[in-house]
Write an enzyme that holds these catalytic residues in place. Sequence first.
Site, PDB file in Angstrom:
ATOM      1  CE  LYS A 249      -3.677  -2.538   2.350  1.00 33.22           C
ATOM      2  NZ  LYS A 249      -2.930  -3.809   2.331  1.00 33.22           N
ATOM      3  CB  CYS A 359      -6.467  -9.204   5.307  1.00 25.31           C
ATOM      4  SG  CYS A 359      -5.162  -9.545   6.503  1.00 25.31           S
TER       5      CYS A 359
END
Length: 427
Positions: A249, A359
């Site tokens: 990211k 996640c």
Amino acid sequence: MPAAKAAPVEGLAARRAALRLLDAVLRRGESLDQAMSGAVKGIGRGDDRALVLAIISETLRRLPDLDALIDSATQRPLPDDAKARSVLRIALVQALVLGTPQHAAISTALPLVVGGPRRLVHGVFGTLMRKQAKLPDVPALPQTVADRWQAAWGPEMVEAAARAIAAPPPLDLTLKQGEDAASWADRLGGQTLAPNHVRLPRGSELTSLPGFDEGQWWVQDIAASLPARLMGDGAGRPVLDLCAAPGGKTMQLAAAGWDVTALDQSAKRLGRLSENLARTGLTATMVTADALDFTPDRAFDAVLLDAPCTATGIFRRHPDVLHRIGARDIAERAELQAALLDRAAQAVKPGGVLVYAVCSLEPEEGEEQARAFLSRHAGFITDAIGSDELPDGIAAGEHGWLRTLPTMLADQGRMDGFFVARFRRTD
């Protein structure tokens, strides 16, 4: 004359390592990542290490079905933690999933129970092989996991998760900003499902693919790429990426023009991020610190918190989470996430955004966490995620938050489970 020493059994070291890993996951609750380096210590060959990972991964994917086979061939069920059961799991998964010849699977299994029930292991394995035993095409999830996910998401999701666990997932790449995804998909032999994305078949040799040395892409599941996509173009504005390593990211944000400060408490993991930034030609300011203790010297236009979580959403590539994560783990992670969210909120300037992601497939870490955050912080509102911000086949929910499930992109290889919420500071 002393008796001759028995010749070492070829491949035995790899099976011993697999047995140690299985014990670490099932009895001690360690992750594969934590236990792997110690278990394979002394195994120098890369193909032997790969075999260890293949054996343990497939064993964990198929554990309930392997146990059902073993129980069908014994008069009394073996204890769950019996060494004989673990050795049989390893032998059976080689013969029934990995294609190892039966004689090789059992000859490398029996030395693992020296001084133990060798005849039992040999007899059960032989009985199942003579019956031409098979594992089901769709594996069974552990019952506690199936019950938990059915209560949260319904039977369709549980069925999709079972189908997803049958094999490792495809390989997703994120391209640097401005790259032509369709052209790269053609070059790499894959397909594109979103801007700056290519999906490849599992097993692709990464370092030999076009664009690796030049830093044109990096590995990142399409679900994991969504939180940074929702930050938009940076235009030089400052963004804080908390818990940043290993850095997918961070690289997305840097490629999108953000002035990135990447924070992580692990200097070793930040070292890997530094290497990836160097390969891709991207830049970020890296800070080694605990996010709960970090006090920035400025406020940020955006903060991304991809929080530590149970990781149950990435069960396809980390099947150990199916067997070691329970209610206590979920509660502990949720407590940490709440503290991190409160800390992250302090770094957002008025009018700025905070993106929270995990996640995880557990509502306690996702939807419930978002609701609790809004109840604690009157100065933040949900910045609803629009359908035009997401790839085809993925949609935000009624609250403007994003929940990805293994039911999504079923015809294209599915995707990981993620939760993403975007908040805006109003005060």
